[in-house]
Design a protein around this motif. Sequence first.
Motif, PDB file in Angstrom:
ATOM      1  N   PRO A 178      68.075  71.740  90.441  1.00  0.00           N
ATOM      2  CA  PRO A 178      69.343  70.899  90.059  1.00  0.00           C
ATOM      3  C   PRO A 178      70.353  71.836  89.233  1.00  0.00           C
ATOM      4  O   PRO A 178      71.329  72.151  88.509  1.00  0.00           O
ATOM      5  N   LEU A 179      69.373  72.622  88.092  1.00  0.00           N
ATOM      6  CA  LEU A 179      70.391  72.902  86.708  1.00  0.00           C
ATOM      7  C   LEU A 179      70.439  74.181  87.356  1.00  0.00           C
ATOM      8  O   LEU A 179      71.592  75.074  85.817  1.00  0.00           O
ATOM      9  N   SER A 180      70.044  75.212  87.817  1.00  0.00           N
ATOM     10  CA  SER A 180      70.388  76.557  88.691  1.00  0.00           C
ATOM     11  C   SER A 180      72.289  76.738  88.842  1.00  0.00           C
ATOM     12  O   SER A 180      72.810  75.495  89.211  1.00  0.00           O
ATOM     13  N   PRO A 181      72.638  77.729  88.347  1.00  0.00           N
ATOM     14  CA  PRO A 181      74.548  77.756  88.771  1.00  0.00           C
ATOM     15  C   PRO A 181      74.259  77.925  90.240  1.00  0.00           C
ATOM     16  O   PRO A 181      75.835  77.789  91.096  1.00  0.00           O
ATOM     17  N   ALA A 182      72.987  77.985  91.074  1.00  0.00           N
ATOM     18  CA  ALA A 182      73.209  77.798  92.668  1.00  0.00           C
ATOM     19  C   ALA A 182      73.819  77.075  93.048  1.00  0.00           C
ATOM     20  O   ALA A 182      74.542  76.486  94.568  1.00  0.00           O
ATOM     21  N   LEU A 183      73.420  75.493  92.318  1.00  0.00           N
ATOM     22  CA  LEU A 183      74.218  74.411  92.686  1.00  0.00           C
ATOM     23  C   LEU A 183      75.245  74.146  93.083  1.00  0.00           C
ATOM     24  O   LEU A 183      75.957  73.539  94.151  1.00  0.00           O
ATOM     25  N   PHE A 203      61.759  80.299  87.951  1.00  0.00           N
ATOM     26  CA  PHE A 203      62.231  82.064  88.780  1.00  0.00           C
ATOM     27  C   PHE A 203      63.056  82.035  89.966  1.00  0.00           C
ATOM     28  O   PHE A 203      63.757  81.207  90.335  1.00  0.00           O
ATOM     29  N   ALA A 204      63.338  83.081  89.835  1.00  0.00           N
ATOM     30  CA  ALA A 204      64.072  83.131  90.860  1.00  0.00           C
ATOM     31  C   ALA A 204      65.951  82.973  90.661  1.00  0.00           C
ATOM     32  O   ALA A 204      67.015  82.176  90.998  1.00  0.00           O
ATOM     33  N   PRO A 205      66.405  84.191  90.067  1.00  0.00           N
ATOM     34  CA  PRO A 205      67.574  83.167  89.490  1.00  0.00           C
ATOM     35  C   PRO A 205      68.676  84.402  90.482  1.00  0.00           C
ATOM     36  O   PRO A 205      69.002  86.156  91.160  1.00  0.00           O
ATOM     37  N   LEU A 257      67.515  82.314  78.794  1.00  0.00           N
ATOM     38  CA  LEU A 257      67.739  80.923  79.292  1.00  0.00           C
ATOM     39  C   LEU A 257      67.042  80.504  81.429  1.00  0.00           C
ATOM     40  O   LEU A 257      67.781  80.783  82.575  1.00  0.00           O
ATOM     41  N   PRO A 258      65.495  80.378  81.013  1.00  0.00           N
ATOM     42  CA  PRO A 258      64.865  80.503  82.395  1.00  0.00           C
ATOM     43  C   PRO A 258      65.565  79.332  83.206  1.00  0.00           C
ATOM     44  O   PRO A 258      64.870  79.302  84.263  1.00  0.00           O
ATOM     45  N   LYS A 259      66.519  78.041  82.584  1.00  0.00           N
ATOM     46  CA  LYS A 259      66.401  77.158  83.867  1.00  0.00           C
ATOM     47  C   LYS A 259      67.461  77.368  84.481  1.00  0.00           C
ATOM     48  O   LYS A 259      67.649  76.583  85.740  1.00  0.00           O
ATOM     49  N   CYS A 260      67.836  78.865  84.682  1.00  0.00           N
ATOM     50  CA  CYS A 260      69.121  78.658  85.287  1.00  0.00           C
ATOM     51  C   CYS A 260      68.184  79.094  87.156  1.00  0.00           C
ATOM     52  O   CYS A 260      68.987  80.477  87.801  1.00  0.00           O
ATOM     53  N   GLY A 261      67.242  79.729  86.399  1.00  0.00           N
ATOM     54  CA  GLY A 261      66.764  79.962  88.048  1.00  0.00           C
ATOM     55  C   GLY A 261      66.576  79.158  89.311  1.00  0.00           C
ATOM     56  O   GLY A 261      67.029  77.693  88.882  1.00  0.00           O
ATOM     57  N   ALA A 262      67.023  79.626  90.058  1.00  0.00           N
ATOM     58  CA  ALA A 262      67.243  78.296  91.522  1.00  0.00           C
ATOM     59  C   ALA A 262      66.144  77.843  91.666  1.00  0.00           C
ATOM     60  O   ALA A 262      66.503  77.239  92.446  1.00  0.00           O
ATOM     61  N   MET A 263      64.701  78.338  91.472  1.00  0.00           N
ATOM     62  CA  MET A 263      63.934  77.649  92.333  1.00  0.00           C
ATOM     63  C   MET A 263      63.063  76.821  90.757  1.00  0.00           C
ATOM     64  O   MET A 263      63.033  77.737  90.313  1.00  0.00           O
ATOM     65  N   ARG A 271      71.763  89.694  90.374  1.00  0.00           N
ATOM     66  CA  ARG A 271      72.386  90.514  90.241  1.00  0.00           C
ATOM     67  C   ARG A 271      73.435  90.297  89.071  1.00  0.00           C
ATOM     68  O   ARG A 271      74.034  89.036  89.301  1.00  0.00           O
ATOM     69  N   GLY A 272      73.070  90.881  87.913  1.00  0.00           N
ATOM     70  CA  GLY A 272      73.933  90.009  87.499  1.00  0.00           C
ATOM     71  C   GLY A 272      72.951  88.565  86.128  1.00  0.00           C
ATOM     72  O   GLY A 272      73.859  88.174  85.222  1.00  0.00           O
ATOM     73  N   LEU A 273      72.621  88.641  86.620  1.00  0.00           N
ATOM     74  CA  LEU A 273      71.698  87.286  86.245  1.00  0.00           C
ATOM     75  C   LEU A 273      70.616  87.372  85.330  1.00  0.00           C
ATOM     76  O   LEU A 273      69.773  86.462  84.934  1.00  0.00           O
ATOM     77  N   GLN A 274      69.650  88.766  85.951  1.00  0.00           N
ATOM     78  CA  GLN A 274      68.255  88.885  85.241  1.00  0.00           C
ATOM     79  C   GLN A 274      68.676  88.377  83.104  1.00  0.00           C
ATOM     80  O   GLN A 274      67.649  88.512  83.322  1.00  0.00           O
ATOM     81  N   SER A 275      69.577  88.968  82.475  1.00  0.00           N
ATOM     82  CA  SER A 275      69.915  88.541  81.099  1.00  0.00           C
ATOM     83  C   SER A 275      69.903  87.826  80.601  1.00  0.00           C
ATOM     84  O   SER A 275      69.070  86.861  79.574  1.00  0.00           O
ATOM     85  N   LEU A 276      70.919  86.862  82.117  1.00  0.00           N
ATOM     86  CA  LEU A 276      71.064  85.140  81.255  1.00  0.00           C
ATOM     87  C   LEU A 276      69.590  84.721  81.838  1.00  0.00           C
ATOM     88  O   LEU A 276      70.173  83.492  80.742  1.00  0.00           O
ATOM     89  N   PHE A 277      69.282  84.739  82.642  1.00  0.00           N
ATOM     90  CA  PHE A 277      67.260  83.910  83.114  1.00  0.00           C
ATOM     91  C   PHE A 277      66.430  84.456  81.826  1.00  0.00           C
ATOM     92  O   PHE A 277      65.874  83.163  81.567  1.00  0.00           O
TER      93      PHE A 277
END
Length: 244
Positions: free
Chosen positions: A130-135, A176-178, A199-205, A190-196
């Motif tokens: 739930p902390l992922s931008p995918a939310l 994992f899985a940004p 900030l590892p908590k941005c992973g979708a899972m 795309r574009g999320l590897q550097s952010l991940f």
Amino acid sequence: MLKPALSESTAKAPISWQQLAHGEWLRQQVCHVMAPFSDRIFGYHMARVGHLAKAVDLPDIRVKHQFSVAPQGQVDVRAEPTQWPFAEHALDAILQVGQLEFERDPHQFLRELTHSLIADGYLLYVGFNPLSPALLTGFWPSHLRQAPWSGRYFTKARIRDWLSLLNFEVVEHGYFAPTLLIEKLDPPDRGLQSLFKLLPKCGAMYYIVARKREYPLTLVKARKQSKARIATLPVANRTGDELC
């Protein structure tokens, strides 16, 4: 304030990875992150809870009998995860992927997993973060009734708290899985590897590897100290319980 875990209604869990945006990519990510732990698991029986767990390839797991469990669909055992037909201490390992988010009573769900696991058995848990931008993409009108947004999100910290109350020891955990879970993005991260990396908590899972522990009621150290104290007492001062 946390919302109550018990829900009046639930959505249907996905029956295939193809129901998720970049589902095949997500499945491969789960296989990759679980692979380092799979060679630790051995025994006779392992349950794969839900259709997503059924499709996860873990060839290094040394368990003779692996079977899938879900309320409906093409699985080996049809059963509600909150009312399992398995005896206590019957399973050596359990793999759960994206199923808890769609359960009405997640506490009972985890209790059922606990009862069926042997002592020191493994629980491999994978959930949506739930902390992922995918939310945020789930607020789009076209996504509201689609998986995984149609389910409920639980943070990794909350699941770890629940597991600790059930005497699980968390061995490993991580994100994992940004990805934003937007189908038009190619590649999905795309574009999320550097952010991940920052900030590892941005992973979708996220994943949790836990072991069921059954601690003795009386610590060995405490028993030794008790015997040492009894040995220093005069025989006339010892009670019947102390002499046993």
